[in-house]
Design a protein around this motif. Structure first.
Motif, PDB file in Angstrom:
ATOM      1  N   ASP A  18      -7.228  40.690  17.928  1.00  0.00           N
ATOM      2  CA  ASP A  18      -6.138  39.893  17.334  1.00  0.00           C
ATOM      3  C   ASP A  18      -5.729  38.732  18.235  1.00  0.00           C
ATOM      4  N   TYR A  19      -6.101  38.811  19.504  1.00  0.00           N
ATOM      5  CA  TYR A  19      -5.584  37.861  20.483  1.00  0.00           C
ATOM      6  C   TYR A  19      -5.868  36.399  20.116  1.00  0.00           C
ATOM      7  N   GLU A  20      -7.077  36.077  19.714  1.00  0.00           N
ATOM      8  CA  GLU A  20      -7.414  34.677  19.427  1.00  0.00           C
ATOM      9  C   GLU A  20      -6.521  34.107  18.319  1.00  0.00           C
ATOM     10  N   ILE A  21      -6.314  34.870  17.264  1.00  0.00           N
ATOM     11  CA  ILE A  21      -5.463  34.419  16.157  1.00  0.00           C
ATOM     12  C   ILE A  21      -4.010  34.328  16.619  1.00  0.00           C
ATOM     13  N   PHE A  22      -3.554  35.318  17.371  1.00  0.00           N
ATOM     14  CA  PHE A  22      -2.197  35.359  17.908  1.00  0.00           C
ATOM     15  C   PHE A  22      -1.932  34.126  18.774  1.00  0.00           C
ATOM     16  N   ILE A  28       0.866  26.295  18.153  1.00  0.00           N
ATOM     17  CA  ILE A  28       1.246  25.251  17.187  1.00  0.00           C
ATOM     18  C   ILE A  28       2.762  25.258  17.015  1.00  0.00           C
ATOM     19  N   GLU A  29       3.391  24.126  17.313  1.00  0.00           N
ATOM     20  CA  GLU A  29       4.853  24.011  17.266  1.00  0.00           C
ATOM     21  C   GLU A  29       5.432  24.451  15.919  1.00  0.00           C
ATOM     22  N   GLU A  30       4.842  24.000  14.837  1.00  0.00           N
ATOM     23  CA  GLU A  30       5.374  24.342  13.509  1.00  0.00           C
ATOM     24  C   GLU A  30       5.421  25.859  13.292  1.00  0.00           C
ATOM     25  N   ASN A  31       4.454  26.590  13.812  1.00  0.00           N
ATOM     26  CA  ASN A  31       4.432  28.049  13.694  1.00  0.00           C
ATOM     27  C   ASN A  31       5.443  28.699  14.622  1.00  0.00           C
ATOM     28  N   ALA A  32       5.475  28.241  15.866  1.00  0.00           N
ATOM     29  CA  ALA A  32       6.167  28.960  16.936  1.00  0.00           C
ATOM     30  C   ALA A  32       7.625  28.552  17.139  1.00  0.00           C
ATOM     31  N   ARG A  33       8.081  27.506  16.489  1.00  0.00           N
ATOM     32  CA  ARG A  33       9.401  26.958  16.813  1.00  0.00           C
ATOM     33  C   ARG A  33      10.547  27.944  16.617  1.00  0.00           C
ATOM     34  N   PHE A  34      10.423  28.873  15.673  1.00  0.00           N
ATOM     35  CA  PHE A  34      11.505  29.817  15.422  1.00  0.00           C
ATOM     36  C   PHE A  34      11.259  31.192  16.036  1.00  0.00           C
ATOM     37  N   VAL A  35      10.161  31.363  16.742  1.00  0.00           N
ATOM     38  CA  VAL A  35       9.836  32.678  17.327  1.00  0.00           C
ATOM     39  C   VAL A  35       9.549  32.546  18.825  1.00  0.00           C
ATOM     40  N   GLY A  36      10.382  31.770  19.483  1.00  0.00           N
ATOM     41  CA  GLY A  36      10.275  31.657  20.934  1.00  0.00           C
ATOM     42  C   GLY A  36       9.563  30.431  21.449  1.00  0.00           C
ATOM     43  N   GLY A  37       8.989  29.624  20.565  1.00  0.00           N
ATOM     44  CA  GLY A  37       8.361  28.379  20.976  1.00  0.00           C
ATOM     45  C   GLY A  37       6.899  28.524  21.361  1.00  0.00           C
ATOM     46  N   ILE A  38       6.293  27.374  21.602  1.00  0.00           N
ATOM     47  CA  ILE A  38       4.868  27.296  21.955  1.00  0.00           C
ATOM     48  C   ILE A  38       4.600  28.125  23.212  1.00  0.00           C
ATOM     49  N   LYS A  39       3.454  28.779  23.211  1.00  0.00           N
ATOM     50  CA  LYS A  39       3.027  29.588  24.348  1.00  0.00           C
ATOM     51  C   LYS A  39       1.631  29.138  24.789  1.00  0.00           C
ATOM     52  N   THR A  40       1.410  29.197  26.092  1.00  0.00           N
ATOM     53  CA  THR A  40       0.064  28.992  26.619  1.00  0.00           C
ATOM     54  C   THR A  40      -0.766  30.219  26.241  1.00  0.00           C
ATOM     55  N   PRO A  41      -2.080  30.133  26.370  1.00  0.00           N
ATOM     56  CA  PRO A  41      -2.889  31.328  26.093  1.00  0.00           C
ATOM     57  C   PRO A  41      -2.451  32.546  26.923  1.00  0.00           C
ATOM     58  N   GLU A  42      -2.135  32.339  28.202  1.00  0.00           N
ATOM     59  CA  GLU A  42      -1.695  33.459  29.043  1.00  0.00           C
ATOM     60  C   GLU A  42      -0.346  34.015  28.565  1.00  0.00           C
ATOM     61  N   GLU A  43       0.571  33.136  28.191  1.00  0.00           N
ATOM     62  CA  GLU A  43       1.875  33.592  27.684  1.00  0.00           C
ATOM     63  C   GLU A  43       1.698  34.360  26.375  1.00  0.00           C
ATOM     64  N   GLU A  87      21.439  44.228  19.504  1.00  0.00           N
ATOM     65  CA  GLU A  87      21.295  45.404  18.637  1.00  0.00           C
ATOM     66  C   GLU A  87      19.933  45.350  17.956  1.00  0.00           C
ATOM     67  N   PRO A  88      19.489  46.454  17.362  1.00  0.00           N
ATOM     68  CA  PRO A  88      18.149  46.486  16.762  1.00  0.00           C
ATOM     69  C   PRO A  88      17.946  45.362  15.741  1.00  0.00           C
ATOM     70  N   GLU A  89      16.782  44.724  15.848  1.00  0.00           N
ATOM     71  CA  GLU A  89      16.470  43.588  14.980  1.00  0.00           C
ATOM     72  C   GLU A  89      15.212  43.841  14.164  1.00  0.00           C
ATOM     73  N   LEU A  90      15.269  43.453  12.906  1.00  0.00           N
ATOM     74  CA  LEU A  90      14.108  43.364  12.035  1.00  0.00           C
ATOM     75  C   LEU A  90      13.615  41.926  12.140  1.00  0.00           C
ATOM     76  N   GLY A  91      12.391  41.751  12.646  1.00  0.00           N
ATOM     77  CA  GLY A  91      11.836  40.416  12.819  1.00  0.00           C
ATOM     78  C   GLY A  91      10.493  40.290  12.136  1.00  0.00           C
ATOM     79  N   TYR A  92      10.071  39.053  11.893  1.00  0.00           N
ATOM     80  CA  TYR A  92       8.842  38.829  11.147  1.00  0.00           C
ATOM     81  C   TYR A  92       8.332  37.409  11.338  1.00  0.00           C
ATOM     82  N   TRP A  93       7.028  37.259  11.293  1.00  0.00           N
ATOM     83  CA  TRP A  93       6.366  35.973  11.094  1.00  0.00           C
ATOM     84  C   TRP A  93       5.019  36.230  10.434  1.00  0.00           C
ATOM     85  N   LEU A  94       4.597  35.283   9.630  1.00  0.00           N
ATOM     86  CA  LEU A  94       3.311  35.377   8.941  1.00  0.00           C
ATOM     87  C   LEU A  94       2.456  34.175   9.293  1.00  0.00           C
ATOM     88  N   LEU A  95       1.159  34.399   9.359  1.00  0.00           N
ATOM     89  CA  LEU A  95       0.235  33.284   9.539  1.00  0.00           C
ATOM     90  C   LEU A  95       0.386  32.331   8.357  1.00  0.00           C
TER      91      LEU A  95
END
Length: 164
Positions: A18-22, A28-43, A87-95
């Motif tokens: 799953d790592y390559e897709i993850f 990509i900024e448009e994908n990651a902007r609401f889930v912690g922001g852009i990450k390097t491959p190591e991040e 407190e406990p969170e229900l979170g989600y993102w989709l490709l």
């Protein structure tokens, strides 16, 4: 949570495959902007590993969602409750290619019901960036109501959607 299923989806632990897709999602900024922001491959690697570690420590986490039959990764839905988290969170993102098919609602309902009925979590929320309209719509469809606005650790202001 691992092995939880819906009509079209299966919840599973993250796999090395799953790592390559993850990592691509988080690059990509448009994908990651609401889930912690852009990450390097190591991040990205470390974040995926953190999801696995959270599961080991808590018995639940953000899990990979695969389509039944193919097993193709479509995103993540799950529960987060690290010790510093309010407190406990229900979170989600989709490709991006998996959005608009009702997967978010289907997976979100399964996780919400699991959290409330099986884990007996008595307080469940989604923390949503005020400009994330799609996520707010999904939270409302999942039965949440806006409760208040919080300054969420170092993530800034977030609307708190509470599930009943």
């Amino acid at each position: 949570m691992i092995g939880l299923e819906t009509d079209r989806l299966i919840f599973r632990q993250w796999q090395n495959s799953d790592y390559e897709i993850f990592a691509k999602f988080y690059s990509i900024e448009e994908n990651a902007r609401f889930v912690g922001g852009i990450k390097t491959p190591e991040e990205s690697w470390r974040l995926m590993s953190t999801y696995i570690g959270h599961y080991v420590l808590k018995g639940y986490s953000y899990l990979a969602i695969g389509e039944k039959g193919t097993g193709n990764l479509i995103g993540t839905v799950g529960l987060w409750n690290s010790d510093p988290w309010p407190e406990p969170e229900l979170g989600y993102w989709l490709l991006p290619d998996s959005q608009g098919n009702g997967y978010g609602l289907e997976a979100g309902l399964a996780v919400k019901n699991f959290a409330l009925d099986t884990l007996n979590i008595n307080s469940l929320v989604s923390y949503i960036d005020p400009s994330n309209e799609a996520s707010k719509k999904l939270a409302l469809r999942l039965g949440a109501e806006i409760d208040f606005i919080i300054s969420l650790l170092d993530f800034g202001p977030h609307e708190v959607y509470r599930y009943k």
